[in-house]
Scaffold this motif. Structure first.
Motif, PDB file in Angstrom:
ATOM      1  N   MET A   1       0.850  -1.188   0.000  1.00  0.00           N
ATOM      2  CA  MET A   1       0.000   0.000   0.000  1.00  0.00           C
ATOM      3  C   MET A   1       0.893   1.247   0.000  1.00  0.00           C
ATOM      4  SD  MET A   1      -2.756   0.987   2.908  1.00  0.00           S
ATOM      5  CE  MET A   1      -3.188   2.657   3.235  1.00  0.00           C
ATOM      6  N   LEU A   2       0.442   2.276  -0.757  1.00  0.00           N
ATOM      7  CA  LEU A   2       1.236   3.499  -0.857  1.00  0.00           C
ATOM      8  C   LEU A   2       0.582   4.614  -0.043  1.00  0.00           C
ATOM      9  CD1 LEU A   2       1.831   3.374  -4.717  1.00  0.00           C
ATOM     10  CD2 LEU A   2       3.442   2.696  -2.915  1.00  0.00           C
ATOM     11  N   ILE A   3       1.414   5.433   0.586  1.00  0.00           N
ATOM     12  CA  ILE A   3       0.892   6.586   1.326  1.00  0.00           C
ATOM     13  C   ILE A   3       1.455   7.853   0.690  1.00  0.00           C
ATOM     14  CG2 ILE A   3       0.862   7.777   3.571  1.00  0.00           C
ATOM     15  CD1 ILE A   3       1.078   5.037   4.906  1.00  0.00           C
ATOM     16  N   VAL A   4       0.556   8.804   0.412  1.00  0.00           N
ATOM     17  CA  VAL A   4       1.012  10.125  -0.049  1.00  0.00           C
ATOM     18  C   VAL A   4       0.501  11.143   0.965  1.00  0.00           C
ATOM     19  CG1 VAL A   4       1.147  11.761  -1.954  1.00  0.00           C
ATOM     20  CG2 VAL A   4       0.770   9.330  -2.451  1.00  0.00           C
ATOM     21  N   PRO A   5       1.396  11.647   1.823  1.00  0.00           N
ATOM     22  CA  PRO A   5       0.942  12.554   2.886  1.00  0.00           C
ATOM     23  C   PRO A   5       0.538  13.924   2.344  1.00  0.00           C
ATOM     24  CG  PRO A   5       3.259  11.916   3.196  1.00  0.00           C
ATOM     25  CD  PRO A   5       2.834  11.374   1.878  1.00  0.00           C
ATOM     26  N   GLU A   6      -0.312  14.582   3.134  1.00  0.00           N
ATOM     27  CA  GLU A   6      -0.803  15.911   2.760  1.00  0.00           C
ATOM     28  C   GLU A   6       0.354  16.858   2.406  1.00  0.00           C
ATOM     29  OE1 GLU A   6      -4.285  16.702   2.746  1.00  0.00           O
ATOM     30  OE2 GLU A   6      -3.598  18.527   1.778  1.00  0.00           O
ATOM     31  N   ARG A   7       1.449  16.771   3.163  1.00  0.00           N
ATOM     32  CA  ARG A   7       2.558  17.730   2.964  1.00  0.00           C
ATOM     33  C   ARG A   7       3.176  17.655   1.567  1.00  0.00           C
ATOM     34  NH1 ARG A   7       5.554  13.616   6.164  1.00  0.00           N
ATOM     35  NH2 ARG A   7       6.661  12.478   4.525  1.00  0.00           N
ATOM     36  N   ASP A   8       3.023  16.515   0.884  1.00  0.00           N
ATOM     37  CA  ASP A   8       3.658  16.368  -0.440  1.00  0.00           C
ATOM     38  C   ASP A   8       2.733  16.705  -1.604  1.00  0.00           C
ATOM     39  OD1 ASP A   8       6.051  15.564   0.671  1.00  0.00           O
ATOM     40  OD2 ASP A   8       5.536  13.435   0.605  1.00  0.00           O
ATOM     41  N   GLY A  96     -10.085  -6.003  -3.474  1.00  0.00           N
ATOM     42  CA  GLY A  96     -10.573  -5.291  -2.294  1.00  0.00           C
ATOM     43  C   GLY A  96      -9.463  -4.851  -1.362  1.00  0.00           C
ATOM     44  N   LYS A  97      -8.203  -5.169  -1.706  1.00  0.00           N
ATOM     45  CA  LYS A  97      -7.101  -4.756  -0.828  1.00  0.00           C
ATOM     46  C   LYS A  97      -6.827  -3.259  -0.983  1.00  0.00           C
ATOM     47  CE  LYS A  97      -3.267  -7.062  -0.129  1.00  0.00           C
ATOM     48  NZ  LYS A  97      -3.246  -7.284   1.311  1.00  0.00           N
ATOM     49  N   PRO A  98      -6.480  -2.574   0.125  1.00  0.00           N
ATOM     50  CA  PRO A  98      -6.185  -1.143  -0.009  1.00  0.00           C
ATOM     51  C   PRO A  98      -4.910  -0.925  -0.809  1.00  0.00           C
ATOM     52  CG  PRO A  98      -5.719  -1.892   2.223  1.00  0.00           C
ATOM     53  CD  PRO A  98      -6.353  -3.052   1.511  1.00  0.00           C
ATOM     54  N   THR A  99      -4.936   0.068  -1.695  1.00  0.00           N
ATOM     55  CA  THR A  99      -3.737   0.350  -2.495  1.00  0.00           C
ATOM     56  C   THR A  99      -3.087   1.670  -2.121  1.00  0.00           C
ATOM     57  OG1 THR A  99      -5.146   1.316  -4.199  1.00  0.00           O
ATOM     58  CG2 THR A  99      -4.487  -0.984  -4.513  1.00  0.00           C
ATOM     59  N   ALA A 100      -3.897   2.622  -1.603  1.00  0.00           N
ATOM     60  CA  ALA A 100      -3.299   3.930  -1.296  1.00  0.00           C
ATOM     61  C   ALA A 100      -4.114   4.695  -0.264  1.00  0.00           C
ATOM     62  CB  ALA A 100      -3.175   4.766  -2.570  1.00  0.00           C
ATOM     63  N   MET A 101      -3.384   5.508   0.499  1.00  0.00           N
ATOM     64  CA  MET A 101      -4.000   6.454   1.433  1.00  0.00           C
ATOM     65  C   MET A 101      -3.384   7.816   1.100  1.00  0.00           C
ATOM     66  SD  MET A 101      -3.996   6.169   5.528  1.00  0.00           S
ATOM     67  CE  MET A 101      -2.997   7.368   6.305  1.00  0.00           C
ATOM     68  N   GLY A 314       9.231   9.444  -6.839  1.00  0.00           N
ATOM     69  CA  GLY A 314       9.871   8.771  -5.702  1.00  0.00           C
ATOM     70  C   GLY A 314       9.369   9.267  -4.352  1.00  0.00           C
ATOM     71  N   LEU A 315       8.161   9.811  -4.285  1.00  0.00           N
ATOM     72  CA  LEU A 315       7.656  10.369  -3.024  1.00  0.00           C
ATOM     73  C   LEU A 315       6.594   9.496  -2.348  1.00  0.00           C
ATOM     74  CD1 LEU A 315       7.434  14.196  -3.832  1.00  0.00           C
ATOM     75  CD2 LEU A 315       8.871  13.102  -2.112  1.00  0.00           C
ATOM     76  N   ALA A 316       6.185   8.402  -3.018  1.00  0.00           N
ATOM     77  CA  ALA A 316       5.170   7.540  -2.395  1.00  0.00           C
ATOM     78  C   ALA A 316       5.840   6.696  -1.310  1.00  0.00           C
ATOM     79  CB  ALA A 316       4.538   6.645  -3.450  1.00  0.00           C
ATOM     80  N   ILE A 317       5.226   6.632  -0.141  1.00  0.00           N
ATOM     81  CA  ILE A 317       5.762   5.826   0.964  1.00  0.00           C
ATOM     82  C   ILE A 317       5.090   4.455   0.888  1.00  0.00           C
ATOM     83  CG2 ILE A 317       5.898   5.617   3.482  1.00  0.00           C
ATOM     84  CD1 ILE A 317       5.471   8.766   3.485  1.00  0.00           C
ATOM     85  N   GLU A 318       5.897   3.389   0.792  1.00  0.00           N
ATOM     86  CA  GLU A 318       5.309   2.058   0.650  1.00  0.00           C
ATOM     87  C   GLU A 318       5.280   1.349   2.008  1.00  0.00           C
ATOM     88  OE1 GLU A 318       6.887  -0.043  -2.648  1.00  0.00           O
ATOM     89  OE2 GLU A 318       5.410  -1.649  -2.440  1.00  0.00           O
ATOM     90  N   VAL A 319       4.127   0.804   2.361  1.00  0.00           N
ATOM     91  CA  VAL A 319       4.048   0.037   3.619  1.00  0.00           C
ATOM     92  C   VAL A 319       3.424  -1.337   3.322  1.00  0.00           C
ATOM     93  CG1 VAL A 319       3.849   2.004   5.213  1.00  0.00           C
ATOM     94  CG2 VAL A 319       1.778   1.054   4.194  1.00  0.00           C
ATOM     95  N   ASP A 320       3.856  -2.337   4.071  1.00  0.00           N
ATOM     96  CA  ASP A 320       3.204  -3.648   3.963  1.00  0.00           C
ATOM     97  C   ASP A 320       1.895  -3.579   4.708  1.00  0.00           C
ATOM     98  OD1 ASP A 320       4.978  -5.016   2.441  1.00  0.00           O
ATOM     99  OD2 ASP A 320       6.213  -5.622   4.158  1.00  0.00           O
TER     100      ASP A 320
END
Ligand code: NAD
Length: 321
Positions: A1-8, A96-101, A314-320
């Motif tokens: 799953m990828l996270i793109v925070p508000e700050r970016d 149905g798995k989450p891909t991004a927040m 290269g700004l997406a944060i990847e988490v398991d």
């Protein structure tokens, strides 16, 4: 799953990317490839907060997800945080798995501005030269900036219930090198395009304030009971919307429909104009009115665009997960 925070988000998304994403998803909604889920909006009885979910599924673009968020009126004063807070969640439609927040605050402003800009592109007269703003709050600045890219406007006029806020939009006009003039509501008759973006519960713009041939984007009314323009103005206009169900229940058309001045079947989806299945404006003297209620698929579309840009940069944060 990828996270793109508000700050970016500000460094990643452009107005053009937001515009393209919204235009495309409106077209998909009109062709039946994409649909919005019913909106959930709850008063929490805690911190005076309003909280809810807007979601949808785009079968063509393979986008599934929701925006969760709302309005916390005490945030700024108590905590130094902005009052509107939202986050977009995207899911893989195959599993149905989450891909991004993705942070949803700036994206909400940009997707709302993109919606009125898309309506101007497709419905305003090509020779429109004066744009009128009703509203001068946070969202008004985004709406005006995006609108100015759609026609070679020569002048901005503005009215606001709180006149001391007008410098907010005067600044945007100045940035674009345009003259700004504060007007009274009848002065809106000079405008070829009008955007209303207020939190009003009673109409400001009346039917006789508007000249023939004007395009109006009503963007503030997104809840039952809100109203920015006189219901009779919708009866004078050809009415377009993002989503008909929302338009007649939480949008500007709720009042004209309730008063029997407009039928649900009279309201045209803007996506049909984008697709070419509706001709849109039918004459230079016709008034066109876009009732922009704000749909979940708009949020998903800009969030998906920002995830792609975050991966590229290269700004997406990847988490398991
Ligand atoms: P804001 O609080 O920054 O600004 C509010 C604006 O409404 C100001 O111009 C204020 O002067 C005006 N206003 C307040 N009371 C009024 C009254 N009684 N009569 C006329 N004008 C009045 O809010 P914002 O972030 O700029 O948002 C404006 C509106 O847009 C809100 O109602 C919000 O819910 C709506 N909105 C809609 C969408 C959508 O997709 N359609 C998206 C975001 C926000």
């Amino acid at each position: 799953m990828l996270i793109v925070p508000e700050r970016d988000i500000a460094d990643l998304i452009t107005r053009k990317a937001a515009f393209d994403a919204v235009e495309k998803v409106f077209a998909a909604m009109a062709s039946g490839a994409a649909y919005n889920f019913p909106v959930v909006r709850e008063s929490l009885g805690h911190e005076d907060a309003l909280y809810g979910f807007k979601g949808g599924f785009d079968r063509a673009g393979l986008m599934l997800g929701l925006k969760a968020g709302g309005y916390w009126p005490n945030n700024l004063e108590k905590r130094g945080l902005i009052n509107h807070q939202s986050t977009v969640f995207l899911f893989d439609p195959d599993t149905g798995k989450p891909t991004a927040m993705v942070g949803g605050n700036l994206l909400t402003a940009l997707r709302t501005a993109a919606a009125s800009a898309v309506s101007i592109k497709h419905l305003a007269r090509p020779d429109a030269s004066v744009i009128g703003m009703i509203g001068a709050g946070h969202q008004a600045t985004f709406q005006l900036r995006a609108a100015l890219e759609q026609r070679p406007f020569k002048k901005v006029i503005g009215w606001n219930y709180h006149p001391e806020m007008l410098p907010n939009i005067e600044k945007i006009a100045a940035e674009a090198g345009l003259r700004f003039e504060a007007v009274d509501l009848p002065g809106m008759g000079e405008a070829d395009v009008i955007i209303s973006i207020t939190s009003a519960f009673a109409p400001s713009l009346m039917a006789d304030h508007v000249s023939s041939g004007t395009h109006i984007a009503c963007m503030g009314t997104d809840t039952k009971g809100k109203q920015e323009v006189e219901a009779a103005l919708l009866a004078r206009a050809r009415v377009f919307t993002d989503e008909v169900t929302q338009s007649i229940t939480i949008g500007e058309a709720q009042h004209a429909v309730a008063q029997g001045l407009l039928a649900e079947s009279d309201i045209v989806r803007l996506g049909s104009v984008i697709n070419g299945s509706d001709q849109g404006r039918t004459s230079d003297t016709q008034i066109t009115l876009f009732d922009g209620t704000g749909v979940g698929l708009q949020d998903l579309a800009v969030a998906a665009a920002v995830v792609d840009l975050a991966v590229e940069n290269g700004l997406a944060i990847e988490v398991d997960f």
